[in-house]
Scaffold this motif. Sequence first.
Motif, PDB file in Angstrom:
ATOM      1  N   ALA A 213       0.837  -1.212   0.000  1.00  0.00           N
ATOM      2  CA  ALA A 213       0.000   0.000   0.000  1.00  0.00           C
ATOM      3  C   ALA A 213       0.865   1.254   0.000  1.00  0.00           C
ATOM      4  N   ALA A 214       1.928   1.257   0.814  1.00  0.00           N
ATOM      5  CA  ALA A 214       2.807   2.431   0.879  1.00  0.00           C
ATOM      6  C   ALA A 214       3.588   2.604  -0.415  1.00  0.00           C
ATOM      7  N   LEU A 215       4.009   1.497  -1.021  1.00  0.00           N
ATOM      8  CA  LEU A 215       4.767   1.594  -2.271  1.00  0.00           C
ATOM      9  C   LEU A 215       3.916   2.206  -3.384  1.00  0.00           C
ATOM     10  N   ILE A 216       2.654   1.800  -3.443  1.00  0.00           N
ATOM     11  CA  ILE A 216       1.777   2.315  -4.506  1.00  0.00           C
ATOM     12  C   ILE A 216       1.226   3.679  -4.139  1.00  0.00           C
ATOM     13  N   SER A 217       0.916   3.890  -2.848  1.00  0.00           N
ATOM     14  CA  SER A 217       0.303   5.154  -2.421  1.00  0.00           C
ATOM     15  C   SER A 217       1.298   6.294  -2.292  1.00  0.00           C
ATOM     16  N   ILE A 218       2.549   5.973  -1.906  1.00  0.00           N
ATOM     17  CA  ILE A 218       3.534   7.029  -1.645  1.00  0.00           C
ATOM     18  C   ILE A 218       4.702   6.964  -2.630  1.00  0.00           C
ATOM     19  N   ALA A 219       5.371   5.807  -2.717  1.00  0.00           N
ATOM     20  CA  ALA A 219       6.622   5.737  -3.483  1.00  0.00           C
ATOM     21  C   ALA A 219       6.431   6.085  -4.953  1.00  0.00           C
ATOM     22  N   LEU A 220       5.455   5.457  -5.611  1.00  0.00           N
ATOM     23  CA  LEU A 220       5.264   5.677  -7.046  1.00  0.00           C
ATOM     24  C   LEU A 220       4.807   7.100  -7.361  1.00  0.00           C
ATOM     25  N   PRO A 221       3.745   7.628  -6.686  1.00  0.00           N
ATOM     26  CA  PRO A 221       3.367   9.021  -6.969  1.00  0.00           C
ATOM     27  C   PRO A 221       4.462  10.026  -6.608  1.00  0.00           C
ATOM     28  N   LEU A 222       5.193   9.786  -5.502  1.00  0.00           N
ATOM     29  CA  LEU A 222       6.269  10.700  -5.109  1.00  0.00           C
ATOM     30  C   LEU A 222       7.359  10.723  -6.175  1.00  0.00           C
ATOM     31  N   PHE A 223       7.688   9.572  -6.725  1.00  0.00           N
ATOM     32  CA  PHE A 223       8.676   9.486  -7.808  1.00  0.00           C
ATOM     33  C   PHE A 223       8.202  10.262  -9.037  1.00  0.00           C
ATOM     34  N   ILE A 224       6.949  10.052  -9.432  1.00  0.00           N
ATOM     35  CA  ILE A 224       6.419  10.729 -10.624  1.00  0.00           C
ATOM     36  C   ILE A 224       6.375  12.239 -10.420  1.00  0.00           C
ATOM     37  N   ILE A 225       5.890  12.678  -9.250  1.00  0.00           N
ATOM     38  CA  ILE A 225       5.781  14.114  -8.965  1.00  0.00           C
ATOM     39  C   ILE A 225       7.160  14.757  -8.939  1.00  0.00           C
ATOM     40  N   THR A 226       8.121  14.103  -8.287  1.00  0.00           N
ATOM     41  CA  THR A 226       9.469  14.663  -8.183  1.00  0.00           C
ATOM     42  C   THR A 226      10.134  14.766  -9.550  1.00  0.00           C
ATOM     43  N   MET A 227       9.978  13.741 -10.363  1.00  0.00           N
ATOM     44  CA  MET A 227      10.584  13.761 -11.696  1.00  0.00           C
ATOM     45  C   MET A 227       9.867  14.752 -12.616  1.00  0.00           C
ATOM     46  N   ALA A 228       8.538  14.666 -12.659  1.00  0.00           N
ATOM     47  CA  ALA A 228       7.778  15.451 -13.640  1.00  0.00           C
ATOM     48  C   ALA A 228       7.690  16.929 -13.287  1.00  0.00           C
ATOM     49  N   SER A 229       7.627  17.241 -11.987  1.00  0.00           N
ATOM     50  CA  SER A 229       7.412  18.641 -11.604  1.00  0.00           C
ATOM     51  C   SER A 229       8.680  19.332 -11.120  1.00  0.00           C
ATOM     52  N   GLN A 230       9.772  18.588 -10.937  1.00  0.00           N
ATOM     53  CA  GLN A 230      10.996  19.195 -10.422  1.00  0.00           C
ATOM     54  C   GLN A 230      12.222  18.865 -11.278  1.00  0.00           C
ATOM     55  N   ASN A 231      12.560  17.587 -11.412  1.00  0.00           N
ATOM     56  CA  ASN A 231      13.806  17.239 -12.094  1.00  0.00           C
ATOM     57  C   ASN A 231      13.801  17.627 -13.571  1.00  0.00           C
ATOM     58  N   ILE A 232      12.756  17.273 -14.276  1.00  0.00           N
ATOM     59  CA  ILE A 232      12.704  17.580 -15.709  1.00  0.00           C
ATOM     60  C   ILE A 232      12.617  19.089 -15.950  1.00  0.00           C
ATOM     61  N   PRO A 233      11.741  19.849 -15.237  1.00  0.00           N
ATOM     62  CA  PRO A 233      11.766  21.314 -15.392  1.00  0.00           C
ATOM     63  C   PRO A 233      13.100  21.934 -14.981  1.00  0.00           C
ATOM     64  N   GLY A 234      13.780  21.314 -13.996  1.00  0.00           N
ATOM     65  CA  GLY A 234      15.078  21.836 -13.571  1.00  0.00           C
ATOM     66  C   GLY A 234      16.102  21.800 -14.691  1.00  0.00           C
ATOM     67  N   ILE A 235      16.082  20.731 -15.480  1.00  0.00           N
ATOM     68  CA  ILE A 235      16.959  20.642 -16.653  1.00  0.00           C
ATOM     69  C   ILE A 235      16.598  21.727 -17.662  1.00  0.00           C
ATOM     70  N   THR A 236      15.307  21.958 -17.846  1.00  0.00           N
ATOM     71  CA  THR A 236      14.840  22.967 -18.802  1.00  0.00           C
ATOM     72  C   THR A 236      15.317  24.361 -18.416  1.00  0.00           C
ATOM     73  N   VAL A 237      15.252  24.693 -17.114  1.00  0.00           N
ATOM     74  CA  VAL A 237      15.693  26.009 -16.645  1.00  0.00           C
ATOM     75  C   VAL A 237      17.163  26.225 -16.959  1.00  0.00           C
TER      76      VAL A 237
END
Length: 399
Positions: A213-237
């Motif tokens: 439950a924690a892996l699906i509820s926290i780990a996967l969404p946290l990974f997607i949010i961190t990559m999509a909203s922070q890491n990838i835009p950070g490269i763009t900046v």
Amino acid sequence: MLRDLSPQSFLMGLLTAFVGFSSSFAVVLQGIKATGATDAEAASGLMALSIAMGLCGIVLSVWKRMPISIAWSTPGAAFLASVGTLDGGFAVAVGAFLVSSLLIVAAGLFRPLNRVVQAIPAPLANAMLAGVLITLCLAPVKAVAFNPWLGLPIVIAFFVGGAVNRLLAVPTALIAFVLVLVFGINIEPDALAHVGDSLMPSPIFVLPAFTWAALISIALPLFIITMASQNIPGITVLRVNGYEPPPGPLFTATGIFSLLSAPFGGHAVNLAAITAAMCAGEDAHPDPKRRYWSAVICGIGYVILGLLAGAVTAAVALAPKILIEAVAGLALVAAFSGSAMAAFKDAESREAAAITFIVTASGISFGGISGAFWGLLAGGAVMGLAAVARRMKGRPKAK
């Protein structure tokens, strides 16, 4: 290296550290506490994150000679606040932080995984983020309803500071919070003494636990949010400012430092976006080759601020919870408006984005799995059905 250091880069680095820490530490504390952490564990997590992002920024900036600014995952912390405590408490959250960090490392090492993240439709990723953020964004309104004399000064300070300079909005609201804390709330002398005693936080090792439950509820969404909203835009900046960093090694580095901070309560560090623009822009130095010092100084500032995390956490605990939530919500208004606008911009995907937003914002979990995962799944299903319907309409009728 020392010849490249300039007063301009030094001052910009200090400003970036102050803005980066003060504008979002309330969100981070709120997110960590929401997953079941005690005040001491939250202080440990805040310290671990601040030191991790400081050291990571120093290492990457010196290594690549680029102004690579690192931040904690503010959207990720907002997401944690929306998930709440799962069965197993903070230990299972820490286990999920570790798995999310490993996924970030893997995304840096293996291009196919990185491509999978980038393949998530942007409207759905933004709608999920908007659904996560809206819960905290409502806190300023609730704070005013709770006590106008305490809540209104914080909200007014935010907009007055923002009218002068956008970067001053959250620090001004934070100053108002401190004034409300000092002059508007009766604080026992013993509580004030506790703030002084907590000046240097103690790192607390949390033995991780793992559940599906924690892996699906926290780990996967946290990974997607961190990559999509922070890491990838950070490269763009960085690219917008004329730098060409290799994404893979940077993602891997942020994942490794996230991995190191996780057992002490840290959820994730990543490439910065807003503060990255401060360090990488002309205000840091006219010569692009000398701007990396601003990110190095910023990293040093984060490490110092991290060592004060205990006092910060103890001081925040003196006020009603809704007031620091209000500061956190105000800090996320711009992120919410940006993600919502991006989610609903295209008419073709608007319905799928709306479903993702509604399911995520509902906060309802099914089978112990949080709404963020189901929101992304529901929006993807609606988008897929719409694509099939368009293909069916486009086919010529059989004779």
